[in-house]
Structure formats: structure tokens, C-alpha cells
Design a protein around this motif. Structure first.
Motif, PDB file in Angstrom:
ATOM      1  N   UNK A  56      20.088  71.783  50.834  1.00 57.37           N
ATOM      2  CA  UNK A  56      19.320  72.358  49.488  1.00 57.37           C
ATOM      3  C   UNK A  56      20.476  73.944  50.415  1.00 57.37           C
ATOM      4  N   UNK A  57      20.820  74.282  49.059  1.00 58.49           N
ATOM      5  CA  UNK A  57      21.073  75.546  49.133  1.00 58.49           C
ATOM      6  C   UNK A  57      20.637  76.975  48.679  1.00 58.49           C
ATOM      7  N   UNK A  58      19.983  77.820  49.150  1.00 61.26           N
ATOM      8  CA  UNK A  58      19.411  78.902  49.231  1.00 61.26           C
ATOM      9  C   UNK A  58      20.648  80.038  47.876  1.00 61.26           C
ATOM     10  N   UNK A  59      20.604  80.189  47.466  1.00 59.97           N
ATOM     11  CA  UNK A  59      21.679  81.177  46.555  1.00 59.97           C
ATOM     12  C   UNK A  59      21.444  82.667  45.676  1.00 59.97           C
ATOM     13  N   UNK A  60      21.199  83.539  45.978  1.00 59.98           N
ATOM     14  CA  UNK A  60      21.267  84.805  44.502  1.00 59.98           C
ATOM     15  C   UNK A  60      21.775  84.307  43.836  1.00 59.98           C
ATOM     16  N   UNK A  61      21.748  84.418  42.201  1.00 62.11           N
ATOM     17  CA  UNK A  61      21.983  83.510  41.333  1.00 62.11           C
ATOM     18  C   UNK A  61      22.203  84.997  40.916  1.00 62.11           C
TER      19      UNK A  61
END
Length: 239
Positions: A56-61
Motif C-alpha cells: 500500500x502506497x501512502x501518497x499526497x495527491x
């Protein structure tokens, strides 16, 4: 991108969200060698045979995805294809199946679960991705396959690092070029676009021609009477 590699966990999406709650700043990846409670869209379970990728990738969109979160799964599917190609998968046989699957020769090899997480005024995406690198699950709703043989498959952690790179590149592309350019890239890889499909969803069953993807990431379906229907989520099959 920071990569947290675990020996085992329940759900990588839950692990990523927990770390966000504890203050870990994105972007980061949580991946695992063993996932015991993986899940897909609508709470369905996701099997994780040994040797496959689960992370799972936690990203600031970018602003585009904040405005149109429905595009996140489409962007992620394209990133999976690019990562698989990097390790030698056949470009000609890879397609994205709306809304959140990747196919190889019409068999499912990857699934995506994109979730938006809000903390105070900050928004992050947690994008869970499972890829059948070396073996398909024993039970699957859609015909499944593995991408590589065990001898040719990339290491799961190395695959995760490459997928992280491709996701960041895709997000930058989306922000710089806009929704229309992203949707054009998706349609070039979309399974059965321009063909008859059937969709089962919470909006009811429908069938027709897969005409287009709208700016929100929804399917535009042309019905038999010539009218159009937009569908935001559902299970797509041959029409």
C-alpha cells in the motif's frame, strides 16, 4: 520513496493508514511477504500466495486527484503495467480493466484499492495494490493468471520500489497534463473500450457499448436505445 517491508500483516492498507495516523509523512510504501486479511473493492478478500506482491502506497495527491479521486485507480492501473513492463512483461498483452484491475491476456493479474484519508486539513491517498507475480489465487471471481514464472519473477520488494517510482511519475504526469491526457492514456490500454460490456453495480445491471471514460473516471455506456448512462463503479464483463 520510503519502503517499510514487513514479514506479515493483516492488511497493508490498514497498516499504511495506521502509520499515517501516527504521523508518518507520505510518500511511503508498506509491503509485506504475507498478508492475512487483504481486501479488495466492496470488502472482498484478496488472496496473497507466497511470492506475489502486496503493498500500500501512502501518497499526497496532486490537486487533480483531490478534485477527481475516481481517477486514482485508473492512474494506478497504468503504473502497474509500466512496472510490469520494466521487468519484461509483454506490453501487447497488458490491459487495464475498469475500474481497478490489470489483465494479462484477458486474465486478472492485479487488483487495486484506492482510499482517501483525511487528517485535519491534509488529504492522503492509500492505494493498495496486489500483483500475481508468480502464482494466481486458487479461487477468483474473474479468470486469473501469474505474470512471470518463478525463475523470471522480480523480487517482491524490488517490484514495489519500481511501482512506487511509476506511481510518482504518473501523478506528476496527471498534474502537468490534466484529466484529458490521463484518460487518453487509460483508454489506449482499456479492456473492451469500444465494445459491448455488461456492468453489475449498486446502480443496477446495465449493458451496452463502452463508449468513453468521463472526467470523473466513470464509464460512459451507450445503451441499445442510443441513450447514455454514466456508471461510477461496478463489475465489468463481456457484453
Amino acid at each position: 520513496m520510503r519502503h517499510l517491508r514487513l514479514a506479515s500483516c493483516g492488511s497493508t492498507n490498514d497498516e499504511a493508514k495506521r502509520r499515517l495516523g501516527e504521523g508518518l509523512v507520505p510518500p511511503f510504501l508498506v509491503s509485506t511477504a504475507e498478508q492475512t486479511a487483504g481486501r479488495g473493492r466492496e470488502g472482498r478478500s484478496w488472496s496473497h500466495p507466497k511470492g506475489n506482491f502486496a503493498g500500500s502506497f501512502a501518497l499526497t495527491p496532486p490537486q487533480l486527484l483531490k478534485d477527481e479521486p475516481g481517477l486514482a485507480s485508473l492512474l494506478s492501473g497504468l503504473s502497474v503495467i509500466e512496472a510490469l513492463q520494466h521487468f519484461g512483461a509483454s506490453e501487447a498483452d497488458l490491459q487495464v480493466k475498469w475500474p481497478n484491475d490489470v489483465l494479462l491476456a484477458e486474465r486478472k493479474v492485479a487488483g487495486i484499492l484506492a482510499e482517501m484519508v483525511s487528517k485535519s486539513e491534509e488529504i492522503a491517498f492509500v492505494i493498495g495494490i496486489g500483483v500475481n507475480l508468480v502464482q494466481p489465487p486458487r479461487e477468483a471471481r474473474f479468470p486469473a493468471a501469474a505474470v512471470f514464472s518463478k525463475d523470471s519473477a522480480p523480487d517482491e520488494a524490488a517490484f514495489g520500489d519500481m511501482l512506487a517510482e511509476k506511481l510518482l511519475q504518473s501523478m506528476a504526469f496527471a498534474q502537468e497534463n490534466g484529466s484529458a491526457a490521463l484518460r487518453s492514456r487509460f483508454k489506449a490500454r482499456a479492456w473492451r473500450i469500444g465494445q459491448s460490456i455488461a456492468i453489475g453495480s449498486g446502480q443496477g445491471a446495465a449493458s451496452g457499448l463502452f463508449e468513453d471514460i468521463d472526467p470523473h473516471g466513470r464509464i460512459l455506456l451507450r445503451l441499445a436505445d442510443g441513450s447514455f448512462r454514466t456508471i461510477s463503479a461496478g463489475d465489468v464483463s463481456h457484453g
